[in-house]
Design a protein around this motif. Structure first.
Motif, mmCIF file in Angstrom:
data_model
loop_
_atom_site.group_PDB
_atom_site.id
_atom_site.type_symbol
_atom_site.label_atom_id
_atom_site.label_comp_id
_atom_site.label_asym_id
_atom_site.label_seq_id
_atom_site.Cartn_x
_atom_site.Cartn_y
_atom_site.Cartn_z
ATOM 1 N N ILE A 1 60.907 26.367 25.888
ATOM 2 C CA ILE A 1 62.653 26.457 25.889
ATOM 3 C C ILE A 1 63.026 27.949 25.762
ATOM 4 O O ILE A 1 63.072 28.155 25.300
ATOM 5 C CB ILE A 1 63.042 25.600 25.516
ATOM 6 C CG1 ILE A 1 62.928 23.954 25.867
ATOM 7 C CG2 ILE A 1 64.864 25.472 25.823
ATOM 8 C CD1 ILE A 1 63.791 22.883 24.610
ATOM 9 N N ILE A 2 63.362 28.207 27.299
ATOM 10 C CA ILE A 2 63.842 29.704 27.378
ATOM 11 C C ILE A 2 65.795 29.815 27.742
ATOM 12 O O ILE A 2 65.636 29.049 28.930
ATOM 13 C CB ILE A 2 63.126 30.691 28.145
ATOM 14 C CG1 ILE A 2 61.582 30.638 27.550
ATOM 15 C CG2 ILE A 2 63.632 31.794 28.295
ATOM 16 C CD1 ILE A 2 60.952 31.006 29.144
ATOM 17 N N HIS A 3 66.140 30.565 26.872
ATOM 18 C CA HIS A 3 67.803 29.658 26.999
ATOM 19 C C HIS A 3 68.974 30.830 26.615
ATOM 20 O O HIS A 3 68.790 31.348 25.838
ATOM 21 C CB HIS A 3 67.838 28.353 27.041
ATOM 22 C CG HIS A 3 67.922 28.124 25.486
ATOM 23 N ND1 HIS A 3 68.986 27.536 24.388
ATOM 24 C CD2 HIS A 3 66.537 28.297 24.523
ATOM 25 C CE1 HIS A 3 68.456 27.694 23.553
ATOM 26 N NE2 HIS A 3 67.375 27.228 23.604
ATOM 27 N N ASP A 4 69.930 30.602 27.496
ATOM 28 C CA ASP A 4 70.719 31.607 26.452
ATOM 29 C C ASP A 4 70.986 33.357 26.519
ATOM 30 O O ASP A 4 71.197 33.420 24.920
ATOM 31 C CB ASP A 4 71.269 30.628 25.598
ATOM 32 C CG ASP A 4 72.041 29.343 25.704
ATOM 33 O OD1 ASP A 4 73.237 28.923 26.689
ATOM 34 O OD2 ASP A 4 71.401 28.204 25.065
ATOM 35 N N SER A 5 70.524 33.598 27.344
ATOM 36 C CA SER A 5 70.256 35.113 27.169
ATOM 37 C C SER A 5 71.608 35.529 27.957
ATOM 38 O O SER A 5 71.038 35.759 29.925
ATOM 39 C CB SER A 5 68.621 35.381 27.575
ATOM 40 O OG SER A 5 67.808 34.671 26.223
ATOM 41 N N THR A 6 71.714 36.174 27.495
ATOM 42 C CA THR A 6 72.391 37.767 28.300
ATOM 43 C C THR A 6 72.510 39.391 28.119
ATOM 44 O O THR A 6 72.136 39.366 27.197
ATOM 45 C CB THR A 6 73.655 37.207 29.039
ATOM 46 O OG1 THR A 6 74.334 36.835 27.192
ATOM 47 C CG2 THR A 6 74.315 35.732 28.958
ATOM 48 N N THR A 7 72.541 39.616 28.830
ATOM 49 C CA THR A 7 73.106 41.452 28.242
ATOM 50 C C THR A 7 74.149 41.693 28.237
ATOM 51 O O THR A 7 75.155 41.992 29.541
ATOM 52 C CB THR A 7 71.850 41.945 28.799
ATOM 53 O OG1 THR A 7 71.899 43.589 29.033
ATOM 54 C CG2 THR A 7 71.941 42.119 30.568
#
Length: 212
Positions: free
Chosen positions: A149-155
């Motif tokens: 599960i890969i989620h909720d990543s921003t820059t």
């Protein structure tokens, strides 16, 4: 097993099987890091550095299993994930990983398995990077990225896109399947050249870019 490791200026755990840095040197084997809480470290959470033997593809049989990683790469801001690998035969499974400025996992080498991990809030200060990132070596084959599960990543960067999974610079032989990827401020899976890469049966939702 079951250690708390924090406030190190370098890696939390470093398994340096080949101090000379040779790609095909004989190396370390049968190293498990299990059930640990690794956080506030200046570099990698765990660095499996040239485990196994790439000369004859003897697996290192090393494992990062059921650990909790957060706030890694606090001093060395780039290419220092929760787990970095170089070598053959490493399993990265059932880990909880969150809060990193750059990549979260760097499964580089042969026959590396990344499964059943929950990864979030990576790439906070990054551009042109993946939450899970490998590539740059067409002989580094057999990387399996599955059931994560890969989620909720921003820059905060506005320079280039970010990606949940990034196979870069002609990386080859990576399989990305059965992952759930959502709330990422870029693309789901991005492959920059290479061959024999497989992307199948993933679920993508609420991405800034495309799924794959």
């Amino acid at each position: 097993k079951y250690c708390e490791i924090s406030y190190a200026s370098g890696a939390g755990v470093s398994v340096n099987g080949d101090p000379g840095g040779r790609t095909f040197g004989d190396s370390s084997y049968e190293i498990d890091v299990e059930g640990c809480h690794i956080y506030n470290v200046g570099a990698q959470g765990i660095y499996f550095h040239y485990v196994g033997n790439r000369g004859d593809l003897t697996p290192g049989n090393c494992r990062a299993f059921n650990n909790w990683f957060h706030d890694f790469g606090t001093i060395t801001k780039t290419y220092c994930g929760a787990v970095n690998t170089r070598g053959v035969g490493v399993d990265i499974e059932f880990n909880l990983i969150h809060d990193g400025s750059h990549l979260a996992l760097n499964p580089q080498g042969n026959d590396i398995t990344v499964r059943y991990n929950d990864v979030s809030r990576a790439l906070k200060e990054s551009a042109d990077m993946g939450v899970i990132y490998n590539g740059g070596d067409t002989t580094a084959r057999g990387v399996l990225i599955e059931n994560n599960i890969i989620h909720d990543s921003t820059t905060v960067s506005t320079q280039h896109d970010i990606h949940a999974v990034y196979v870069d610079d002609a990386g080859a032989g990576t399989t990305v399947r059965k992952n759930i990827i959502y709330n990422v401020g870029g693309n789901g899976v991005f492959i920059n050249g290479g061959r024999d890469n497989i992307v199948e049966n993933n679920i993508f939702a609420n991405l800034k870019g495309v799924g794959a």
